[in-house]
Design a protein around this motif. Structure first.
Motif, PDB file in Angstrom:
ATOM      1  N   LEU A  53     -20.157  -7.413  21.203  1.00  0.00           N
ATOM      2  CA  LEU A  53     -18.783  -8.221  20.639  1.00  0.00           C
ATOM      3  C   LEU A  53     -19.017  -9.674  21.224  1.00  0.00           C
ATOM      4  O   LEU A  53     -18.523 -10.513  20.874  1.00  0.00           O
ATOM      5  N   THR A  54     -19.825  -9.803  22.492  1.00  0.00           N
ATOM      6  CA  THR A  54     -20.088 -11.037  23.017  1.00  0.00           C
ATOM      7  C   THR A  54     -20.795 -11.961  21.817  1.00  0.00           C
ATOM      8  O   THR A  54     -20.366 -13.099  21.722  1.00  0.00           O
ATOM      9  N   ARG A  60     -20.885 -11.485  18.842  1.00  0.00           N
ATOM     10  CA  ARG A  60     -19.859 -11.647  17.553  1.00  0.00           C
ATOM     11  C   ARG A  60     -18.963 -12.709  17.941  1.00  0.00           C
ATOM     12  O   ARG A  60     -18.383 -13.524  17.095  1.00  0.00           O
ATOM     13  N   THR A  61     -18.517 -12.663  19.191  1.00  0.00           N
ATOM     14  CA  THR A  61     -17.568 -13.722  19.697  1.00  0.00           C
ATOM     15  C   THR A  61     -18.234 -15.136  19.586  1.00  0.00           C
ATOM     16  O   THR A  61     -17.616 -16.130  19.212  1.00  0.00           O
ATOM     17  N   ALA A  94     -18.270 -16.263  16.125  1.00  0.00           N
ATOM     18  CA  ALA A  94     -16.897 -16.406  15.509  1.00  0.00           C
ATOM     19  C   ALA A  94     -16.474 -17.692  16.119  1.00  0.00           C
ATOM     20  O   ALA A  94     -15.889 -18.664  15.144  1.00  0.00           O
ATOM     21  N   VAL A  95     -16.723 -18.278  17.101  1.00  0.00           N
ATOM     22  CA  VAL A  95     -16.589 -19.586  17.666  1.00  0.00           C
ATOM     23  C   VAL A  95     -17.294 -20.650  16.854  1.00  0.00           C
ATOM     24  O   VAL A  95     -16.543 -21.609  16.435  1.00  0.00           O
ATOM     25  N   ALA A 107     -18.618 -14.991  26.385  1.00  0.00           N
ATOM     26  CA  ALA A 107     -19.425 -15.838  25.018  1.00  0.00           C
ATOM     27  C   ALA A 107     -18.866 -17.268  25.395  1.00  0.00           C
ATOM     28  O   ALA A 107     -19.703 -18.175  25.073  1.00  0.00           O
ATOM     29  N   VAL A 144     -15.166 -12.421  25.283  1.00  0.00           N
ATOM     30  CA  VAL A 144     -14.733 -13.665  25.255  1.00  0.00           C
ATOM     31  C   VAL A 144     -15.189 -14.424  26.251  1.00  0.00           C
ATOM     32  O   VAL A 144     -15.750 -15.547  25.993  1.00  0.00           O
ATOM     33  N   LEU A 160      -9.185 -12.243  18.059  1.00  0.00           N
ATOM     34  CA  LEU A 160     -10.413 -11.362  17.597  1.00  0.00           C
ATOM     35  C   LEU A 160     -10.298 -10.220  17.718  1.00  0.00           C
ATOM     36  O   LEU A 160     -11.192  -9.284  17.365  1.00  0.00           O
ATOM     37  N   ALA A 190      -8.928 -13.835  22.432  1.00  0.00           N
ATOM     38  CA  ALA A 190      -9.169 -12.420  22.538  1.00  0.00           C
ATOM     39  C   ALA A 190      -8.356 -11.730  21.606  1.00  0.00           C
ATOM     40  O   ALA A 190      -8.533 -10.837  20.885  1.00  0.00           O
TER      41      ALA A 190
END
Lengths: 233, 233
Positions: free
Chosen positions: A12-13, A15-16, A19-20, A54, A51, A44, A41
């Motif tokens: 998830l890190t 992916r975050t 995403a950013v 990340a 988050v 997402l 957070a």
DNA sequence: TGCGTAGTAGTAACATGTTACCCATGGCGA
DNA sequence: TCGCCATGGGTAACATGTTACTACTACGCA
């Protein structure tokens, strides 16, 4: 392929982080604006932990800044930052190009040629996104050839911090063709295993596109050539 | 002093990083051994969160490796890793020395002179710990003079990964005196604002001490000169 | 109007709970 | 003896609770 050190699904890190990055590219995050970690957070649909991590990593590369107890901002690197970044790139990529020229084998050259073709096509299509992608691939191939994993990681981080500027700069300057042309001497030198020529060509290329970037980010107070001289020399 | 970006007390994460570094130096952590993150958290009387972050950061610099669902190990860099590291240092510090020579002012030279004296004293005392400390300060001063914050950060990370090797190597080779002598031409060049000479002297210094490090870490399979040629060239 | 100050919103950093997963080990059958 | 699988110890990654700050705000006083 010597790749696949992480065949498992991205955390998830990670992916975050992506995403950013995407959010920055597509305008969801406006540079300079203040954003809340908590809200991100929520948006997402993950917890604050990944988050937080990340953003800390992105802050290390200089892509965002964290303002204590306020949130985070996306940062567009200024001319000075870009000059610093380009200085590191020149210092590392020029010798890397020389090494690559010495070590390239037939299959390496083939891979380089593939990227060159893709770049050429992108030029014809006027697609600067694809162009930049293959440009990065090509530089990545050369670094891989040089074989220094530290260098590879360092440059990858720097790239991140500049990608955004690159997108907008190269478009307005309409110089896809020129930037493409600068790569050709590098590839020729690699083809001939001419390390000296490869180094020279890479330096010229980085200087040329680097100054292009600097001009795109410069304010009226910045003297691009002077900055370049000061940092890259 | 343009410093003090973090005047506030070090976080638990930072303190944990320091604790691990110390532990490596003083033998609490044996390279190669597997350690439990949970137990380390207990030992330091903090929760797993800061310990986790600390180890992730140390892993980024290559000082430890994290084995999934097993724990972490302290890593002694091998000859190949050291060659990679030294390649980056040469690429960045040689031009930095040139810049430093161009930009050094009187007070900068004074600071450099102070470090030189401290190094000299450490040589006389045969105190390699102090020697390495001031050696690093001196290199740090030169990098600061060059003024590229990215470079500074990168080198600082690399230093971490090598410090451990440096300690043991330089002692056994009994070459404090030699290493000290290598710094003198650099300082002389800075004194004369001779950028070219500073670059040459720095390169020579890094090559000499770098090979020393490599020899200290090399196994019978490693050809130090060949490794150097391959990576640093 | 200008300024100090209490109040408030929002966060960084840390502690702790939870889950899915990996690896080593030992028993068991071929 | 060898290979297979169930089992249990231990962890990474994430979710969530908690606390101490910090920066902004607005109010009251001069």
């Amino acid at each position: 392929m010597p790749a696949a050190p992480t065949p498992r699904p991205p955390s998830l890190t990670e992916r975050t982080i992506e995403a950013v990055r995407d959010g920055i590219r597509n305008g969801t995050f406006v540079p300079g604006e203040l954003y809340s970690v908590y809200q991100l957070a929520d948006r997402l649909a993950v917890s604050r932990s990944p988050v937080r991590e990340a953003l800390l990593r992105l802050a290390e590369t200089g892509m965002v800044t964290i303002e204590k107890n306020r949130g985070f901002r996306v940062v567009l690197p200024g001319a000075r930052e870009l000059a610093e970044i380009m200085a590191v790139r020149v210092a590392l990529e020029v010798p890397a190009a020389a090494h690559a020229a010495r070590r390239a084998g037939p299959q390496d050259r083939e891979a380089l040629e593939k990227e060159r073709e893709a770049m050429q096509q992108a030029v014809l299509d006027g697609d600067e996104g694809t162009f930049l992608l293959h440009d990065q691939h090509l530089h990545g191939l050369l670094l891989n050839l040089a074989g220094n994993s530290r260098t590879i990681r360092i440059i990858a981080n720097l790239r991140d911090a500049t990608r955004l500027v690159g997108m907008s700069t190269i478009r307005t300057s309409r110089s896809l063709e020129e930037v493409y042309a600068e790569h050709l001497p590098i590839l020729t030198a690699v083809e001939h295993s001419d390390a000296e020529a490869a180094a020279r060509a890479m330096r010229r290329h980085l200087e040329s596109t680097g100054k292009l970037l600097l001009r795109g980010a410069a304010t009226e107070n910045d003297d691009v050539d002077r900055l370049w001289e000061d940092y890259v020399g």
